[in-house]
Design a protein around this motif. Structure first.
Motif, mmCIF file in Angstrom:
data_model
loop_
_atom_site.group_PDB
_atom_site.id
_atom_site.type_symbol
_atom_site.label_atom_id
_atom_site.label_comp_id
_atom_site.label_asym_id
_atom_site.label_seq_id
_atom_site.Cartn_x
_atom_site.Cartn_y
_atom_site.Cartn_z
ATOM 1 N N UNK A 122 0.827 -1.202 0.000
ATOM 2 C CA UNK A 122 0.000 0.000 0.000
ATOM 3 C C UNK A 122 0.857 1.247 0.000
ATOM 4 N N UNK A 123 1.849 1.220 0.766
ATOM 5 C CA UNK A 123 2.680 2.414 0.900
ATOM 6 C C UNK A 123 3.466 2.683 -0.380
ATOM 7 N N UNK A 157 4.529 -14.066 38.697
ATOM 8 C CA UNK A 157 3.632 -14.311 37.568
ATOM 9 C C UNK A 157 2.900 -15.632 37.683
ATOM 10 N N UNK A 184 4.555 0.107 12.608
ATOM 11 C CA UNK A 184 4.607 1.165 13.603
ATOM 12 C C UNK A 184 5.119 0.603 14.914
ATOM 13 N N UNK A 185 6.016 1.315 15.516
ATOM 14 C CA UNK A 185 6.514 0.867 16.810
ATOM 15 C C UNK A 185 5.359 0.939 17.787
ATOM 16 N N UNK A 186 4.972 -0.175 18.299
ATOM 17 C CA UNK A 186 3.775 -0.160 19.137
ATOM 18 C C UNK A 186 4.171 -0.281 20.597
ATOM 19 N N UNK A 187 3.183 -0.192 21.394
ATOM 20 C CA UNK A 187 3.420 -0.288 22.832
ATOM 21 C C UNK A 187 3.854 -1.701 23.219
ATOM 22 N N UNK A 188 3.685 -2.638 22.295
ATOM 23 C CA UNK A 188 4.030 -4.025 22.625
ATOM 24 C C UNK A 188 5.485 -4.159 23.042
ATOM 25 N N UNK A 222 4.130 6.276 9.103
ATOM 26 C CA UNK A 222 5.133 5.812 10.062
ATOM 27 C C UNK A 222 4.532 5.328 11.367
ATOM 28 N N UNK A 223 3.239 5.363 11.464
ATOM 29 C CA UNK A 223 2.628 4.806 12.659
ATOM 30 C C UNK A 223 2.506 5.789 13.801
ATOM 31 N N UNK A 224 3.094 6.945 13.628
ATOM 32 C CA UNK A 224 3.024 7.942 14.695
ATOM 33 C C UNK A 224 2.619 9.268 14.102
ATOM 34 N N UNK A 257 7.182 -2.215 24.609
ATOM 35 C CA UNK A 257 7.472 -1.642 25.921
ATOM 36 C C UNK A 257 6.676 -2.309 27.027
ATOM 37 N N UNK A 258 5.681 -3.091 26.650
ATOM 38 C CA UNK A 258 4.848 -3.592 27.734
ATOM 39 C C UNK A 258 5.580 -4.654 28.537
ATOM 40 N N UNK A 259 5.251 -4.686 29.766
ATOM 41 C CA UNK A 259 5.962 -5.575 30.674
ATOM 42 C C UNK A 259 5.475 -6.995 30.464
ATOM 43 N N UNK A 260 6.391 -7.881 30.234
ATOM 44 C CA UNK A 260 5.993 -9.275 30.180
ATOM 45 C C UNK A 260 6.879 -10.091 31.113
ATOM 46 N N UNK A 261 6.571 -11.375 31.143
ATOM 47 C CA UNK A 261 7.263 -12.273 32.055
ATOM 48 C C UNK A 261 8.777 -12.155 31.909
ATOM 49 N N UNK A 282 1.387 4.124 -2.984
ATOM 50 C CA UNK A 282 1.087 5.508 -2.670
ATOM 51 C C UNK A 282 2.262 6.411 -3.031
ATOM 52 N N UNK A 300 1.048 -13.761 29.541
ATOM 53 C CA UNK A 300 2.490 -13.650 29.789
ATOM 54 C C UNK A 300 2.930 -12.201 29.858
ATOM 55 N N UNK A 301 2.015 -11.291 29.639
ATOM 56 C CA UNK A 301 2.422 -9.889 29.678
ATOM 57 C C UNK A 301 1.254 -9.025 30.115
ATOM 58 N N UNK A 327 3.309 8.917 23.757
ATOM 59 C CA UNK A 327 1.873 9.072 23.517
ATOM 60 C C UNK A 327 1.403 10.479 23.871
ATOM 61 N N UNK A 371 3.752 5.351 27.702
ATOM 62 C CA UNK A 371 4.992 5.953 27.232
ATOM 63 C C UNK A 371 4.849 7.456 27.076
#
Lengths: 466, 587
Positions: A9-10, B421, A45-49, B519-521, A51-55, A13, B263-264, B552, B549
Motif C-alpha cells: 500500500x505504501x 507471575x 509502527x513501533x507499538x506499545x508491545x 510511520x505509525x506515529x 514496551x509492555x511488561x511481560x514475564x 502511494x 504472559x504480559x 503518547x 509511554x
C-alpha cells in the motif's frame, strides 16, 4: 504477516506521489521510479508491545537487580530478588544459552557463600536441588559443592561427594562430561594424597619411637596407589595442574621413582601443548636441586623461568650461580638478569639485589673489562632509571630507612651516573657527614672511576668536562 | 421476530428514550438501540415465540458431565465469559454501578456471541462445526421461568460450576473432538485458534479488558483506560492467572494455555484499539454523550491531573480556555461513534494530560530558561511579601515532584521486577508434562522459601489500595509541599482588563505532523531528542501518572499545538519554531 499488505500500500502511494509531482508534459518520457524495498520494521509502527511488561522482561529486570546487589555485597537484597527470580524456572520453553537454572545455581551459590545467615546444611540442600535441576552440568555442580565443603574443612563429606559423583551414570551425559569426571577423579586423588601424607607423617613419628603399625602402613600404600592413578591421569591433559603435579611428584619421590618424577616435571615444563606456566620451571628447578643435579641443568631450568618471569625471586639465585661461572657468556647473562630484576618495582628496596648489582659493577669497573656489557644494559635504562631509582627524594628516603640499601644503591648510582648524580651526591654527603668510613671509601672509589660513567653514557672524556 | 411479543410494550427506554424493544432469552425486554435491559418481563407465554428460530435460546442441553480426566466439556467462550464475570465483579466491588455487570457488559457479550455466531444464532453453513440442531428443548425455557440462563450465569456462584451454552455446541461435540488432533481441555480450543477469523473478532485476554472499558465508557463511569489497566496490574481486577478461578471441572490444557495464559501486561494501545474494533463489530450506536459534567470531559480530567501533579488550581482556568479554543470539549468531539471514521478517537486521559502540558508551555515556555527566570522572580517576591497566597515557584515545584517521582518510580520498577507471575495452580500443556511441571513448581517453592528466609521477611509487594490518585498532596501539610493554592500572579499581567501571560513566546514540538499511515506515529519523541529538560520532565511526570509511554502524550501535545496554532502558523508563511504568543489570544 501484517506488514506485507501495508508495504504494498505504501509503495503504491509513494509511486503515485512521484507521478503526480512530475511535470505532466514530460511524464511519459520519465522512466518509472523503482523504490528500494525497505526493511519491514520501517513499516511496522513501533507499538506499545515493545514496551509492555511481560514475564521475560520482568525477570530480566529482576536479574539485573540481583547483579547490582551482589556487586555491592548486599546479600540480603540479592536473596530477596532471587526469590522472585526463581519463578523463571517455570518457563521451561525458553532455550537460552545461559538459562535461568544456571543463573540460579551460580547466584544462589554466591549468596549462600557470603550471606551471614547461611549454613552448610542449607548449602547442601541447595546443591542437591541444583543437581537435579540440570543433568547437563551435574558434575560441575558436584565439583562446586565439593570446593565449598573443602573450604569449610569438611574433608570427609567432600570425599564422599566426590566418590558419589564419580559413580554417576546418566546415558550419554556421562560421556559428554568427560572432562569434569577427570577433574572429579583428580580431586579425589588429591584427597587420597592428603590421607597418605597424614598417615606417612604418623608413621614417621611412630617409627622414631620404634613402633610400627602394619595396617596403617598398608592403608598408606593403598592411598598412594589410589592417589597416583588419578593424579597421573589428569596431568596428562594439557593444563595448569600445579597442585596435582606437586603431590604426584612428592609421592614418586617418596617411593624413590625419581625418573618418573623427572619425566613428569619435564613434560609439565617443556611440553608446548601445555600453557606457559612459570611454576612448572620452578618445580623442575627445585626437584633438580634436591637431586643434586649439575649446575648446567639448574641454569637451564632457571633460564626458562627468567624468560617468562624476569622478576621471579629465584633470579637472585640464578644471578649468583651465573656470577660464579667461569664462562664470560654466563657472567654476561648474570648482569642482564640482575638488571632485569631491578626493573621491577617489587625489587626497588631489596638490598640483596642491589648488592649483587653493585658487586658485579665494581668488578667490571675495576677490571675495566666488559664495559661494553654495561654500556649496553644501561642504554635502554638511562632514560628512566634515574627517576625510577636515583632521585634525590629516594636518596633521602633510603638513607633514613635503610643505610645499607642506600650504600649499595649509591655505589651503583655513582658508577652509572657519575659523581654528580643526585642520589650519589646526597648519600655520600650524608655518609661523610656521619663520618662513616665505608662511605668515604665509596666516595673515593667513585671519584676515581668517574671516567667510566662518561664512557658508558656515550660522552667522550673531553666533551664530558664542563 | 419478537415484534409480536413486544408489541404491547410501549414504554420509552430509560437509557435512550427509544421505543424499540426486543426480548431476551430470559423473557425480559431489552432496548435494541442501546441494549439496555429492563426489569420488565413478558408475562404472557406466546407460543409463536418458541418456534422462532432467530432468537436462539439457551438450555442446559445434554452436556456430558464426565470426561476421562474428571473434567467436564466446556467451550472457549465459556471460559471468557467466566473471566468477564470475574472482572465485572471486581469492578463492581471497586464501586462501579451494578448495571455495568448485569446489563451493559452482559449485553455486549451476548451481542458478541451472536455476531461472532457462537451462540444465539443459526449456524451458518460451511462452518467447521456444521451440526446444528434447533433447540427442541427451548420450550423448557419459557415454561420454567426460574431456569437459569446465560444472563444469570454471570451472577451465579462458581461453585455451581455448571455453565450453560448453546445447545448446538453440545450436539456437535463429538464431531469437534474427532477432527481435532491438537490437545485441549476445552471442546473447541484447537479449532478456536485454527479458525479463519477474518469476519469475526476472535476473543483474546486483552479483549476482556476492552469489553470492560467499553462497558465503563458506555456508563460514563469515572474510570479512564489508564486507571483500568493500572487496577489490573495492581491486582484489583483479575487478569493474570484468572483461570485459577475456573471451576475444578474445567480443565485447561494444550492450546487452552495459549488462549487463557497471560504472559504480559495489557498494553494501552492494544486494549483501546480492540475496544474500537469491538464497538464496530457489535454495530453499537453512538455512545452516551460525554458532556462537561462527565468525569471523562477534559475539563474534569484536567482538574484531577492538576491536583495529582501538584500544580496550582488556577491553571484549571487556562486548561479550560485551551479546551474551549480548540473545541476538544465539544460533545460531538468527545463522544464515541463506532465506525464513524470522521470523528476523532479520543483517549480521554492522554488528551487531558496533553492539555496541561500545552498550558505549561504557554505560561512557562519550558525552554529551560524562562521557567527558571519566572521562578526566581516568584522566589524573590515570596521572600519579601508573606501576605496572601504565595506565588508559584517552578523550581520548588520541580524539586518536590522530582523527589517524589523518583522515589515512586524506583519503587514501581522494583515492584515490576518482583512481580510473581505464577500461581499455586500450575498449568501443563499435556498430561505427560504434569509431573515435570509439578516438580518444577515444587522446586520453585522450595527455593523461594530458602532464599526468602535469607532475605528476611519478604513478601511480594502488598496490593496498594485501589485509588484513582497515585500522588496526593494535601494543603494540610505544613512543609509547603502542596502547590494547589499557589497563585499565578507572578506570571500573568493585566492588559485591557484581561489577564495575559507574561511569556511572549511559544515553541512547537513539531512543525508538521506525520501521518499515521506512513510511520505509525503522529510525531516522534525520544528521550535523547533535543527537547528542553523541563519538557522531558513534565512528560515523564504524566507518563508515570498514566503508566504509558511519554511519546503518547507528546503525540497528543503535537496535535493540540497544531490545532491551536494552525492558522497563524500558515498565515506567517514562513516556518519558524517559535510563533508569537501575542498573536494567540484566548477569549
Amino acid at each position: 504477516m501484517a506488514a506485507a499488505p501495508r508495504k504494498n500500500g505504501l509503495l503504491e502511494e509513494e509511486e503515485e506521489v512521484v507521478r503526480s509531482s512530475a511535470p505532466p508534459a514530460g511524464s511519459a518520457l520519465l522512466p518509472p521510479l523503482y523504490l528500494p524495498f525497505l526493511p519491514p520494521h520501517f513499516y511496522q509502527p513501533a507499538s506499545s508491545h515493545e514496551h509492555k511488561l511481560n514475564f521475560k522482561k520482568s525477570k530480566q529486570a529482576c536479574l539485573s537487580y540481583i547483579q547490582d546487589a551482589m556487586l555491592q555485597k548486599q546479600w540480603k537484597r540479592a536473596a530477596e530478588f532471587l526469590t522472585f527470580y526463581v519463578e523463571s524456572l517455570e518457563k521451561d520453553y525458553s532455550k537460552e544459552h545461559v538459562g535461568p537454572s544456571e543463573m540460579i545455581w551460580r547466584i544462589g551459590t554466591e549468596i549462600l557463600c557470603h550471606h551471614s545467615h547461611s549454613s552448610i546444611k542449607e548449602f547442601n540442600s541447595f546443591m542437591e536441588q541444583m543437581k537435579t535441576l540440570g543433568v547437563k552440568r551435574y558434575l560441575k555442580v558436584c565439583l562446586e559443592h565439593v570446593f565449598h565443603l573443602l573450604c569449610n574443612g569438611l574433608i570427609d563429606e567432600a570425599y564422599q561427594n566426590l566418590s558419589l559423583a564419580e559413580s554417576w551414570r546418566f546415558g550419554e551425559q556421562t560421556v559428554i562430561q568427560d572432562k569434569e569426571i577427570k577433574l572429579i577423579q583428580a580431586y579425589r586423588g588429591l584427597l587420597d594424597y592428603c590421607k597418605w601424607s597424614k598417615q606417612k607423617n604418623m608413621l614417621l613419628e611412630h617409627g622414631q619411637d620404634g613402633f610400627e603399625d602394619l595396617s596403617v602402613e598398608q592403608e598408606m600404600h593403598s592411598c598412594f596407589r589410589k592417589a597416583a592413578v588419578n593424579l597421573k591421569e589428569i596431568i596428562k591433559i594439557p593444563g595448569v595442574w600445579d597442585q596435582f603435579v606437586k603431590c604426584y611428584v612428592d609421592l614418586l619421590e617418596f617411593y624413590g621413582d625419581h625418573n618418573e618424577a623427572r619425566q613428569v616435571l619435564q613434560e609439565y615444563a617443556y611440553n608446548p601443548k601445555f600453557p606457559a606456566n612459570p611454576n612448572a620451571h620452578v618445580y623442575l628447578y627445585q626437584f633438580l636441586k634436591r637431586q643434586g643435579e649439575s649446575k648446567k641443568s639448574l641454569i637451564s631450568a632457571l633460564k626458562n623461568l627468567h624468560d617468562t618471569v624476569p622478576s621471579h625471586e629465584l633470579m637472585i639465585d640464578f644471578h649468583l650461580m651465573l656470577q660464579k661461572s667461569k664462562k664470560r657468556k654466563k657472567r654476561r647473562l648474570g648482569l642482564e638478569v640482575i638488571f632485569a630484576v631491578l626493573d621491577y618495582a617489587g625489587w626497588k628496596e631489596n638490598v640483596k639485589a642491589w648488592s649483587c648489582l653493585a658487586k658485579q659493577l665494581k668488578q667490571i669497573v675495576i677490571s675495566e673489562k666488559h664495559l661494553d656489557w654495561l654500556k649496553q644494559e644501561w642504554s635502554s635504562r638511562k632514560d628512566w632509571w634515574p627517576a625510577f631509582h636515583f632521585s634525590r627524594y629516594l636518596g633521602k628516603k633510603n638513607w633514613q630507612e635503610n643505610q645499607s640499601l642506600s650504600y649499595e644503591k649509591a655505589l651503583v648510582a655513582g658508577i652509572l651516573l657519575g659523581k654528580d648524580g643526585k642520589y650519589f651526591k646526597y648519600v655520600s654527603h650524608q655518609g661523610c657527614k656521619a663520618r662513616m668510613k665505608r662511605f668515604r671509601i665509596l666516595k673515593k672509589f667513585v671519584h676515581k672511576h668517574n671516567p667510566v660513567y662518561m664512557r658508558i653514557s656515550g660522552l667522550s672524556e673531553s666533551s664530558g668536562q664542563p | 421476530m419478537d415484534e409480536e411479543a413486544t408489541r404491547d410494550f410501549n414504554e420509552r427506554c430509560a437509557q435512550c428514550s427509544e421505543v424499540n424493544w426486543g426480548l431476551t432469552d430470559g423473557g425480559r425486554f431489552y432496548c435494541r438501540s442501546c441494549h439496555n435491559v429492563t426489569e420488565r418481563t413478558r408475562e404472557v407465554v406466546n407460543t409463536d415465540f418458541i418456534t422462532n428460530t432467530r432468537v436462539q435460546t439457551i438450555s442446559k442441553g445434554s452436556r456430558k458431565q464426565e470426561k476421562t480426566d474428571g473434567g467436564c466439556e466446556w467451550y472457549v467462550c465459556e471460559g471468557f465469559q467466566l473471566v468477564l464475570k470475574k472482572q465485572a465483579e471486581a469492578l463492581e466491588a471497586l464501586g462501579v454501578c451494578p448495571q455495568m455487570k448485569d446489563e451493559v457488559l452482559w449485553n455486549f457479550w451476548r451481542c458478541y456471541l451472536q455476531r461472532s455466531k457462537q451462540a444465539y444464532c443459526i449456524r451458518p453453513a460451511g462452518e467447521t462445526v456444521k451440526a446444528l440442531s434447533v433447540c427442541d428443548s427451548s420450550t423448557d425455557v419459557d415454561s420454567d421461568p426460574e431456569r437459569p440462563s446465560l444472563l444469570h450465569v454471570l451472577s451465579l456462584s462458581e461453585s455451581e460450576g455448571d455453565l450453560q451454552t448453546d445447545n448446538s455446541f453440545a450436539s456437535s461435540t463429538s464431531k469437534v473432538s474427532e477432527c481435532t488432533s491438537l490437545c485441549s481441555g476445552s471442546v473447541d480450543g484447537s479449532l478456536y485458534l485454527k479458525k479463519n477469523q477474518k469476519e469475526k473478532l476472535r476473543m483474546t485476554m486483552p479483549m476482556t479488558l476492552s469489553f470492560c472499558y467499553m462497558a465503563l465508557l458506555w456508563l460514563r463511569e469515572p474510570v479512564t483506560l489508564s486507571d483500568l489497566l493500572r487496577f489490573v496490574v495492581e491486582g484489583h481486577i483479575p487478569y493474570l492467572n484468572v483461570f485459577q478461578h475456573f471451576p475444578e471441572k474445567m480443565k485447561l490444557c494444550g492450546v487452552d494455555l495459549k488462549i487463557f495464559c497471560v504472559e504480559s501486561w495489557p498494553a494501552y494501545e492494544e486494549v483501546y484499539n480492540k475496544m474500537l474494533e469491538l464497538a464496530v463489530f457489535l454495530e453499537l450506536p453512538r455512545f452516551p454523550d460525554i458532556t462537561d459534567s462527565c468525569f471523562l470531559h477534559p475539563d474534569m480530567l484536567c482538574m484531577k491531573y492538576l491536583m495529582e501533579a501538584n500544580l496550582p488550581d488556577e491553571l484549571h482556568n487556562w486548561t479550560c480556555r485551551v479546551v474551549k479554543k480548540i473545541g476538544i470539549g465539544d460533545v460531538d468531539f468527545l463522544t464515541l461513534v463506532p465506525g464513524n471514521k470522521s470523528t476523532a478517537k479520543v483517549k480521554y486521559d492522554i488528551l487531558a494530560a496533553a492539555v496541561i502540558v500545552v498550558v505549561l508551555k504557554l505560561l512557562f515556555l519550558l525552554d529551560d530558561k524562562y521557567e527558571w527566570l519566572l521562578s526566581d522572580f516568584a522566589e524573590e517576591r515570596n521572600k519579601n511579601n508573606k501576605e496572601g497566597d504565595p506565588y508559584f515557584e517552578f523550581q520548588k515545584w520541580y524539586k518536590v515532584i522530582k523527589c517524589s517521582l523518583d522515589a515512586k518510580q524506583k519503587k514501581l520498577d522494583e515492584e515490576r521486577a518482583k512481580y510473581l507471575w505464577r500461581c499455586e495452580k500450575p498449568l501443563f500443556y499435556s498430561a505427560k508434562m504434569k509431573s515435570k511441571v509439578l516438580k518444577r513448581r515444587q522446586m520453585v517453592v522450595n527455593l523461594q522459601n530458602q532464599f526468602g528466609k535469607l532475605a528476611g521477611s519478604v513478601r511480594p509487594a502488598e496490593k496498594p489500595n485501589p485509588s484513582s490518585f497515585q500522588l496526593s498532596w494535601s494543603e494540610e501539610n505544613t512543609d509547603g509541599s502542596c502547590f494547589h493554592g499557589h497563585s499565578l500572579k507572578g506570571i500573568l499581567q493585566e492588559k485591557c482588563g484581561l489577564l495575559k501571560p507574561m511569556n511572549p513566546d511559544y515553541w512547537l514540538c513539531t512543525v508538521k505532523l506525520c501521518t499515521e499511515r506512513s510511520c505509525g506515529h503522529l510525531a516522534h519523541y525520544s528521550r535523547e531528542e533535543d527537547f528542553p529538560q523541563s519538557y522531558h520532565f513534565v512528560l515523564r511526570l504524566f507518563s508515570f501518572l498514566l503508566r504509558i509511554q511519554p511519546s503518547y502524550i507528546h503525540d497528543e501535545v503535537c496535535v493540540i499545538e497544531q490545532k491551536l496554532f494552525n492558522k497563524k502558523f500558515y498565515k506567517k508563511a514562513k516556518i519558524q519554531h517559535r510563533s508569537s504568543w501575542l498573536m494567540f489570544s484566548l477569549q
